[in-house]
Design an enzyme around this catalytic site. Structure first.
Site, PDB file in Angstrom:
ATOM      1  N   TRP A  70      -2.708   5.380   0.060  1.00 13.46           N
ATOM      2  CA  TRP A  70      -2.521   4.099   0.971  1.00 13.46           C
ATOM      3  C   TRP A  70      -2.368   4.774   2.393  1.00 13.46           C
ATOM      4  CZ3 TRP A  70      -1.049   4.212  -4.055  1.00 13.46           C
ATOM      5  CH2 TRP A  70      -1.883   3.313  -4.919  1.00 13.46           C
ATOM      6  N   HIS A 109      -1.309  -3.529   0.098  1.00 11.82           N
ATOM      7  CA  HIS A 109      -2.232  -4.051  -1.095  1.00 11.82           C
ATOM      8  C   HIS A 109      -1.193  -5.279  -1.427  1.00 11.82           C
ATOM      9  CE1 HIS A 109       0.115  -1.029  -3.723  1.00 11.82           C
ATOM     10  NE2 HIS A 109       0.771  -1.682  -3.131  1.00 11.82           N
ATOM     11  N   ARG A 124      -4.255  -1.473   6.425  1.00 12.83           N
ATOM     12  CA  ARG A 124      -4.480   0.333   6.365  1.00 12.83           C
ATOM     13  C   ARG A 124      -4.706   0.868   7.514  1.00 12.83           C
ATOM     14  NH1 ARG A 124      -6.550   1.095   0.064  1.00 12.83           N
ATOM     15  NH2 ARG A 124      -5.343  -0.700  -0.552  1.00 12.83           N
ATOM     16  N   GLN A 167      -7.323  -8.876  -0.181  1.00 13.23           N
ATOM     17  CA  GLN A 167      -7.231  -8.542  -1.503  1.00 13.23           C
ATOM     18  C   GLN A 167      -6.955  -9.500  -2.386  1.00 13.23           C
ATOM     19  OE1 GLN A 167      -4.894  -5.203  -2.618  1.00 13.23           O
ATOM     20  NE2 GLN A 167      -6.451  -3.701  -2.150  1.00 13.23           N
ATOM     21  N   VAL A 212      -0.226   1.187 -13.176  1.00 15.31           N
ATOM     22  CA  VAL A 212      -0.947   0.655 -14.678  1.00 15.31           C
ATOM     23  C   VAL A 212      -1.290   2.056 -15.454  1.00 15.31           C
ATOM     24  CG1 VAL A 212      -2.140  -1.358 -14.056  1.00 15.31           C
ATOM     25  CG2 VAL A 212      -2.978   0.802 -13.295  1.00 15.31           C
ATOM     26  N   ALA A 260      -2.997  -6.186 -14.945  1.00  9.90           N
ATOM     27  CA  ALA A 260      -3.145  -6.588 -13.478  1.00  9.90           C
ATOM     28  C   ALA A 260      -4.219  -6.128 -12.991  1.00  9.90           C
ATOM     29  CB  ALA A 260      -1.848  -5.795 -12.627  1.00  9.90           C
TER      30      ALA A 260
END
Ligand code: DAH
Length: 339
Positions: A156, A170, A196, A210, A253, A307
């Site tokens: 990122w 994000h 970003r 997003q 995740v 997610a």
């Protein structure tokens, strides 16, 4: 009769003096009243004298006064026309003009898709959650299982502020804020702007949208994620498209996945949009990492969930066949009025 000519000349002189000074419709109306007024105007006074004259003088008198009247009326009409044609501000309205064509406002394509998505997820029991655009590193990184020395932070390209905060890279930060404030079960989506340090081109912007999704409960599994996202894609693109999962790495995740859908442009046979693969990369997602659940004060042995974080502008582009993301932000009415 000489006396009449004198009077007529005097009236004319006064009339033209006043007319020259006239700048507005209201003033013009006053001049008209001053000279042609039915009660006390000088022209009416002259006409009234007709009855006092010997009969042989009456036709001549009448004709001269009528000529004077006509002249004044003509001059007034001309002046009125001139007033209309000048740029000077004036009290003048033409009620016969057609009304101005004022274009109606309409929704921006991003808002259109956003409304649809919020409705779709609301129908599945999801609420909308919001978080700040200026975030702390804790919410944007640390609590998402990305400690400061973790190489994944480089993925990122972050704008750091002098205060030590960051512009959120994000909407995943809203996962943390929600999970820390609430006790599961919960289902939220969070659409919003992200930032970003990107080189801007047709598919990358430094400011973009997003939409995060988070569902936590006691018995959530991968098939829940698959079912809901499959339905979402069907809803967005209006028909049932094939989907597939590929393994991917995101620190927050485990397992991490990328959801692809069959190319909506070629139906899977291969085209330039899908780079001949027949698939379009659409939604990064996965099962929430136990560390994230723990960081937010819950027991990962009890709660789990999924997610996802979709690039919203990309979805808008695919839905409407837009090939340059910058078009969504330029505000060009030629583009926007097509929606
Ligand atoms: N936050 C990730 C990004 O911006 C996208 C993402 C991946 C969000 C996986 C998720 C997820 O919620 O589970 O690149």
């Amino acid at each position: 009769m000489n006396e009449l000519n004198d009077q007529i000349n005097q009236i004319k002189n006064q009339f033209f003096d006043q007319l020259q000074e006239t700048r507005t419709e209201a003033e013009l109306f006053q001049v008209e009243k001053n000279f042609l007024g039915k009660k006390s105007g000088p022209v009416t006074q002259l006409l009234k004298k007709l009855s006092e004259l010997p009969p042989e003088e009456r036709p001549k008198w009448g004709q001269s006064v009528n000529e004077l009247k006509k002249l004044l009326e003509l001059e007034l009409a001309q002046k009125r026309q001139n007033l209309v044609n000048t740029d000077e501000p004036q009290l003048w309205w033409d009620y016969t003009l057609d009304k101005f064509a004022v274009g109606r406002g309409h929704w921006h394509p991003i808002s259109l898709v956003l409304k649809d998505m919020v409705n779709f997820f609301a129908s599945m029991g999801f609420e909308v959650a919001q978080g700040p655009e200026v975030e702390t590193e804790f919410y944007n990184f640390d609590a998402l299982n990305i400690p400061s020395n973790h190489p994944a932070r480089d993925v990122w390209d972050t704008f750091y502020l002098k205060t030590g905060e960051v512009l959120r890279t994000h909407t995943s930060s809203v996962q943390i804020r929600t999970l820390m404030q609430r006790t599961p079960p919960l289902r939220v989506i969070s659409p919003g702007r992200c930032f970003r340090y990107e080189e801007v081109d047709a598919t990358h912007l430094a400011v973009f949208n997003q939409m995060e999704g988070l569902m936590i409960d006691k018995n959530i599994c991968l098939s829940d994620l698959k079912g809901i996202l499959h339905k979402a894609i069907e809803f967005i693109f209006g028909n049932s498209l094939k989907t597939r999962f590929r393994p991917a790495f995101y620190p927050f995740v485990e397992p991490g996945l990328d959801l692809d859908c069959q190319c909506i442009f070629c139906g899977g046979s291969g085209c330039s949009v899908c780079k001949q693969t027949g698939w379009i990369e659409l939604i990064p997602c996965g099962m929430v990492h136990p560390n994230v659940i723990r960081n937010c004060g819950h027991d990962p042995e009890v709660y789990r969930g999924f997610a996802f974080g979709m690039g919203f502008d990309r979805i808008v582009m695919l839905r409407y066949g837009i090939n340059d993301m910058r078009l969504l932000y330029k505000g060009d009415l030629n583009v926007l009025s097509q929606f």
